[in-house]
Structure formats: C-alpha cells, structure tokens
Scaffold this motif. Structure first.
Motif, PDB file in Angstrom:
ATOM      1  N   GLU A 195      38.971  35.400  88.825  1.00  0.00           N
ATOM      2  CA  GLU A 195      37.528  35.633  88.806  1.00  0.00           C
ATOM      3  C   GLU A 195      36.845  34.905  89.959  1.00  0.00           C
ATOM      4  N   ALA A 196      37.320  33.698  90.257  1.00  0.00           N
ATOM      5  CA  ALA A 196      36.751  32.937  91.376  1.00  0.00           C
ATOM      6  C   ALA A 196      37.023  33.642  92.708  1.00  0.00           C
ATOM      7  N   MET A 197      38.218  34.232  92.844  1.00  0.00           N
ATOM      8  CA  MET A 197      38.545  34.965  94.065  1.00  0.00           C
ATOM      9  C   MET A 197      37.624  36.179  94.217  1.00  0.00           C
ATOM     10  N   PHE A 198      37.429  36.933  93.129  1.00  0.00           N
ATOM     11  CA  PHE A 198      36.517  38.083  93.164  1.00  0.00           C
ATOM     12  C   PHE A 198      35.110  37.622  93.532  1.00  0.00           C
ATOM     13  N   GLU A 199      34.667  36.551  92.903  1.00  0.00           N
ATOM     14  CA  GLU A 199      33.318  36.033  93.129  1.00  0.00           C
ATOM     15  C   GLU A 199      33.114  35.636  94.590  1.00  0.00           C
ATOM     16  N   SER A 200      34.169  35.109  95.226  1.00  0.00           N
ATOM     17  CA  SER A 200      34.057  34.671  96.622  1.00  0.00           C
ATOM     18  C   SER A 200      33.843  35.846  97.567  1.00  0.00           C
ATOM     19  N   LEU A 201      34.290  37.034  97.159  1.00  0.00           N
ATOM     20  CA  LEU A 201      34.145  38.220  98.005  1.00  0.00           C
ATOM     21  C   LEU A 201      32.874  39.000  97.689  1.00  0.00           C
ATOM     22  N   PRO A 207      29.488  38.357  95.122  1.00  0.00           N
ATOM     23  CA  PRO A 207      28.787  37.610  94.069  1.00  0.00           C
ATOM     24  C   PRO A 207      28.494  38.478  92.854  1.00  0.00           C
ATOM     25  N   GLY A 208      28.801  37.953  91.672  1.00  0.00           N
ATOM     26  CA  GLY A 208      28.596  38.681  90.431  1.00  0.00           C
ATOM     27  C   GLY A 208      29.809  39.465  89.970  1.00  0.00           C
ATOM     28  N   SER A 209      30.821  39.558  90.833  1.00  0.00           N
ATOM     29  CA  SER A 209      31.980  40.391  90.497  1.00  0.00           C
ATOM     30  C   SER A 209      32.930  39.711  89.515  1.00  0.00           C
ATOM     31  N   GLY A 210      32.822  38.394  89.354  1.00  0.00           N
ATOM     32  CA  GLY A 210      33.669  37.713  88.376  1.00  0.00           C
ATOM     33  C   GLY A 210      33.375  38.209  86.967  1.00  0.00           C
ATOM     34  N   ALA A 211      32.074  38.292  86.623  1.00  0.00           N
ATOM     35  CA  ALA A 211      31.681  38.791  85.301  1.00  0.00           C
ATOM     36  C   ALA A 211      32.008  40.276  85.170  1.00  0.00           C
ATOM     37  N   ALA A 265      34.399  42.565  82.329  1.00  0.00           N
ATOM     38  CA  ALA A 265      34.045  43.816  81.650  1.00  0.00           C
ATOM     39  C   ALA A 265      35.037  44.929  82.001  1.00  0.00           C
ATOM     40  N   PHE A 266      35.417  44.993  83.268  1.00  0.00           N
ATOM     41  CA  PHE A 266      36.365  46.017  83.723  1.00  0.00           C
ATOM     42  C   PHE A 266      37.693  45.878  82.991  1.00  0.00           C
ATOM     43  N   LEU A 267      38.195  44.652  82.886  1.00  0.00           N
ATOM     44  CA  LEU A 267      39.493  44.427  82.246  1.00  0.00           C
ATOM     45  C   LEU A 267      39.425  44.547  80.730  1.00  0.00           C
ATOM     46  N   LYS A 268      38.253  44.303  80.143  1.00  0.00           N
ATOM     47  CA  LYS A 268      38.103  44.520  78.703  1.00  0.00           C
ATOM     48  C   LYS A 268      38.292  46.000  78.385  1.00  0.00           C
ATOM     49  N   ASP A 269      37.671  46.846  79.204  1.00  0.00           N
ATOM     50  CA  ASP A 269      37.830  48.292  79.027  1.00  0.00           C
ATOM     51  C   ASP A 269      39.270  48.723  79.324  1.00  0.00           C
ATOM     52  N   ALA A 270      39.875  48.127  80.371  1.00  0.00           N
ATOM     53  CA  ALA A 270      41.255  48.460  80.733  1.00  0.00           C
ATOM     54  C   ALA A 270      42.217  48.055  79.621  1.00  0.00           C
ATOM     55  N   LYS A 271      41.921  46.939  78.961  1.00  0.00           N
ATOM     56  CA  LYS A 271      42.768  46.489  77.848  1.00  0.00           C
ATOM     57  C   LYS A 271      42.732  47.499  76.706  1.00  0.00           C
ATOM     58  N   TYR A 272      41.538  48.012  76.404  1.00  0.00           N
ATOM     59  CA  TYR A 272      41.410  49.017  75.345  1.00  0.00           C
ATOM     60  C   TYR A 272      42.264  50.246  75.675  1.00  0.00           C
ATOM     61  N   LYS A 309      37.637  45.275  99.848  1.00  0.00           N
ATOM     62  CA  LYS A 309      38.890  44.586  99.495  1.00  0.00           C
ATOM     63  C   LYS A 309      39.127  44.623  97.990  1.00  0.00           C
ATOM     64  N   LEU A 310      38.080  44.433  97.224  1.00  0.00           N
ATOM     65  CA  LEU A 310      38.230  44.474  95.767  1.00  0.00           C
ATOM     66  C   LEU A 310      38.587  45.877  95.306  1.00  0.00           C
ATOM     67  N   ARG A 311      37.979  46.869  95.928  1.00  0.00           N
ATOM     68  CA  ARG A 311      38.285  48.252  95.548  1.00  0.00           C
ATOM     69  C   ARG A 311      39.731  48.598  95.897  1.00  0.00           C
ATOM     70  N   SER A 312      40.186  48.189  97.067  1.00  0.00           N
ATOM     71  CA  SER A 312      41.580  48.450  97.456  1.00  0.00           C
ATOM     72  C   SER A 312      42.545  47.753  96.512  1.00  0.00           C
ATOM     73  N   LEU A 313      42.206  46.538  96.128  1.00  0.00           N
ATOM     74  CA  LEU A 313      43.057  45.758  95.235  1.00  0.00           C
ATOM     75  C   LEU A 313      43.218  46.448  93.885  1.00  0.00           C
ATOM     76  N   LEU A 314      42.124  47.028  93.380  1.00  0.00           N
ATOM     77  CA  LEU A 314      42.172  47.681  92.079  1.00  0.00           C
ATOM     78  C   LEU A 314      42.765  49.087  92.158  1.00  0.00           C
ATOM     79  N   GLU A 315      42.669  49.711  93.326  1.00  0.00           N
ATOM     80  CA  GLU A 315      43.176  51.079  93.456  1.00  0.00           C
ATOM     81  C   GLU A 315      44.668  51.148  93.756  1.00  0.00           C
ATOM     82  N   PHE A 316      45.252  50.074  94.311  1.00  0.00           N
ATOM     83  CA  PHE A 316      46.634  50.192  94.769  1.00  0.00           C
ATOM     84  C   PHE A 316      47.643  50.497  93.666  1.00  0.00           C
TER      85      PHE A 316
END
Length: 413
Positions: A108-114, A116-120, A124-131, A181-188
């Motif tokens: 979350e800290a890594m996301f936030e560094s790229l 702001p606000g993406s940690g939270a 939410a994204f991973l809560k939905d992904a877990k479901y 970068k965050l989008r590429s990380l999640l899409e790969f």
C-alpha cells in the motif's frame, strides 16, 4: 474386474486426472510421449544447472494444498515452500524499477508513493478481487459443468452477477488507478489468459488477489517438485506411468474411442480414454477429423500466446535482479497487438527473466547463476536459428542497459 482408463499425457492435468480415477477404483495407465513426465512443467539438467522448462510462478498455494489433502497429504510432505519477498521486480521505461513487496502494508505504501490515495483504493480493489476469487475458485471452478442446473443456486447466481463478466478488465482497473505503472502492474497477470487486458473480463481481478494477497511462492528444488508430488500420489494410488509412448491415433467404434495407437504401432485398449493434450491437437490430429469441431472452426480461434524461451547458465553471480523480473521498458500495447491483432515477431518485446538460483542454490553450480528468459509471442510464427539469435542478443543488450549485468562472455550453457 476394475474398469480400465487410459490418460494421454503426464502433465499436471493428466497426473491429477489419473489420481482421482485410481482413487475411484479404476485401473489407470498414463501414456506420456516424452522420456520424462511433467508436460510443460518438465525439468532437465546440464552440468549442475537444473532448469524448469515452463511454469516458474507458484501462485494459489491453496489449490495445491486442497489437491494434496484429497489424498491425505499436505504440501510439506513433498517440498519446502518459500514465499518470496519481494514477490518480483518490474523494470520500467523510465529506467527505474519497482520491487513488489509481499506484505500488504508495504505494498500500500508503494502504491501511495506513485499515486496519492491509491493505498486505500488498493484495499477496495483487492476486497472485490477476493470475493471473485472465493466465488470463482470455491463455487464455480470445481463444478463439472455438465448441465446448467449445477449453477441454479441463489448464492452462485448472485455471485455471477457480481463477477464483472461483461466489463473490460482494463476499464475496471482504470476506475481505481490512473498511474500507468500501477495499471501495468495490475494488468500483467492476465496477459497469458489469451487476450489483452481491454479484451479480458474484469472477473480476472481475482488473479490480482492471488498475486498480492496469496503471494508468490517457490518450491525449493524447483517447480518440478509439484510434478514429483503428483507422481508420488499417482503411484500410491496404483497408477501405471509409461513414458516414450507418443499416441498418434485414436480409434473410434460406434462413436466411442476404443483404442489408441502409439508411434511404434502398439495398440492400447481401455474402457475410457482421457486426453490431457491440447484440445485442438486431440481433435484434429488424434481423431483424424471425427471430432466435435472442424479445422475451419479452429483456424478462427485466437490462441493464447506462445513463448520464446532461453535456458542460460553463467559462471558468475548477477546483481540488481530478483528471483522474478519483468521488463516493462517497452510498450505493452504494441507488443500485445503483435501477439493478438497482427501476429508477427515483436518489434520491441517485453520480456521476463527468472533467476531461481538467487533463492535456491541447488539449481546452479557454486558461484554460477541459472537464468530463464521468456518473450511472449504469437503462436505459429515462422521460426529459425538467426531469429532466435537476434532476440537473444536483444535481451542481453537490454539486460546490460537496465541492470548493469553484462553476461555475454560468462555464458557456459
């Protein structure tokens, strides 16, 4: 008398099928075309270098554990499973890199560094992904899918409507994150499913949950350890495994397969035949046209990517690399087009480099490194040695430029 079942192929699906059939009381034989078992997960060695030939990412450890428990085993009965931290490294087109942490706080800290606000937003994204993962893996995947009534269950129907089956994965990620970068990380993780992220259902965010929550693992001794585990269980159940038995033809009688013929002309009879080879190969080559789908049908299908692989041994240790390394220093969009839309050898490919000897000293001689390079490519391209050499030199140049590792004069295999 036990009924006889013959399974074609001793990859993970063939071995798994054989285990369950034998447990159910069948007399089971596996016919494997290669000299060794494992299918795409075969392994070979050369002068102390031990190479996993295909799969190198161990995700979803719960799926393996569930399989072992069906046969009164647990993962640790067969191998030492180690979680990697960082999970992997990504090299970007701005000459920087990101190490992807295994802990959620650090991630979350890594996301936030790229952004702001993406940690939270990641929570939410991973809560939905877990479901999606829990419904998909626990309620849907293990159903035999023989009739629609299997899915007539309120909880499952509710789940299906919540799974984003019609939304694009790329658009879904864009709802949460804007940084490239965050989008590429999640899409790969979806790249090897057989389509670009914009053409893949958002359901597959479940793979992000597998990646970031369940973690990236490694079985010490190599990925082939799980093949050895499956083989051990198969033999416990009484399965016979015959190698060097390449099946060339299946014989049908009254609409049922009754025999198989190998390359030497040997005939194998059984009550049931199960092919774990590629569906298209089984239909078009083994059944000689008496199949469910025509050649015209298969020619219209968009196949999942192929890959150009290099197994490399060097007589020095590397720096600035992790066990898993993704080189996203070129355009994913352009490379994707050259896989799916306009199939050709890639102009500027993304690539992957695994260095398992960083984690596991047993897979390379002392002071040496075991390297596995992979370029995703379109299937069925015209291939020759000069093409392979050209791409290998391209990989070495980019490896040197991005990581400082000049390995060309240190290659011993």
């Amino acid at each position: 008398m036990k009924k006889k079942a013959t399974v074609l192929g001793a990859g993970i699906s063939g071995l798994s099928t054989a285990c369950f059939l034998a447990k159910a009381g069948w007399e089971v034989t596996i016919l494997e075309k290669n000299a060794t078992i494992g299918g795409r997960a075969r392994q070979f060695s050369h002068e102390g270098f031990v190479y996993d030939m295909g799969p190198s990412w161990y995700w979803m450890p719960d799926v393996f554990e569930q399989f072992y428990q069906k046969f009164n085993h647990t993962t640790s009965d067969f191998y030492d499973l180690k979680r990697l931290d960082p999970s992997y490294r990504v090299y970007w087109n701005d000459q920087t890199y990101s190490d992807i942490p295994a802990t959620m706080v650090a991630l979350e800290a890594m996301f936030e560094s790229l952004e702001p606000g993406s940690g939270a937003k990641l929570q939410a994204f991973l809560k939905d992904a877990k479901y999606k993962y829990e419904v998909g893996m626990k309620d849907l995947v293990y159903k035999p899918s023989l009739k629609i009534s299997e899915f007539v269950d309120f909880r499952l129907l509710k789940g299906l409507f919540s799974m984003d089956l019609t939304n694009s994965f790329s658009k879904y990620v864009n709802r949460y994150f804007k940084h490239p970068k965050l989008r590429s990380l999640l899409e790969f993780p979806v790249l090897f499913l057989g389509a670009m992220p914009k053409d893949t259902p958002a359901l597959y965010s479940l793979m992000n949950y597998a990646d970031m929550e369940l973690g990236t693992w490694y079985p010490m001794g190599g990925m082939h350890k799980f093949i050895e585990a499956f083989e051990s269980i198969a033999r416990e159940q009484g399965v016979t495994i015959q190698t060097n038995a390449e099946i060339m033809r299946l014989e049908k009688n009254a609409g049922k397969v009754v025999a198989a013929y190998d390359v030497q002309g040997n005939r194998y009879e059984a009550d049931v035949f199960i092919s774990s080879a590629d569906y298209q190969h089984t239909e078009q080559h083994l059944l000689n046209g008496s199949a469910n789908y025509s050649e015209k049908y298969w020619n219209k299908r968009v196949m999942a990517p192929s890959a150009l692989l290099y197994y490399v041994g060097i007589n020095k240790r590397v720096e600035n690399l992790r066990h898993h390394n993704l080189f996203f220093d070129e355009s994913l969009e352009e490379h994707g087009k050259e896989i799916y839309k306009d199939p050709k050898w890639p102009t500027a490919p993304l690539f992957y480099l695994s260095a398992p000897s960083i984690t596991d000293p047993s897979v390379a001689p002392e002071g040496c490194e075991n390297l596995f390079f992979l370029i995703p490519i379109a299937p069925d391209l015209s291939d020759d040695e000069p093409t392979r050499e050209r791409y290998f030199n391209l990989l070495l140049e980019r490896l040197k430029a991005l990581t400082g590792n000049d390995i060309k004069d240190h290659i011993v295999y």
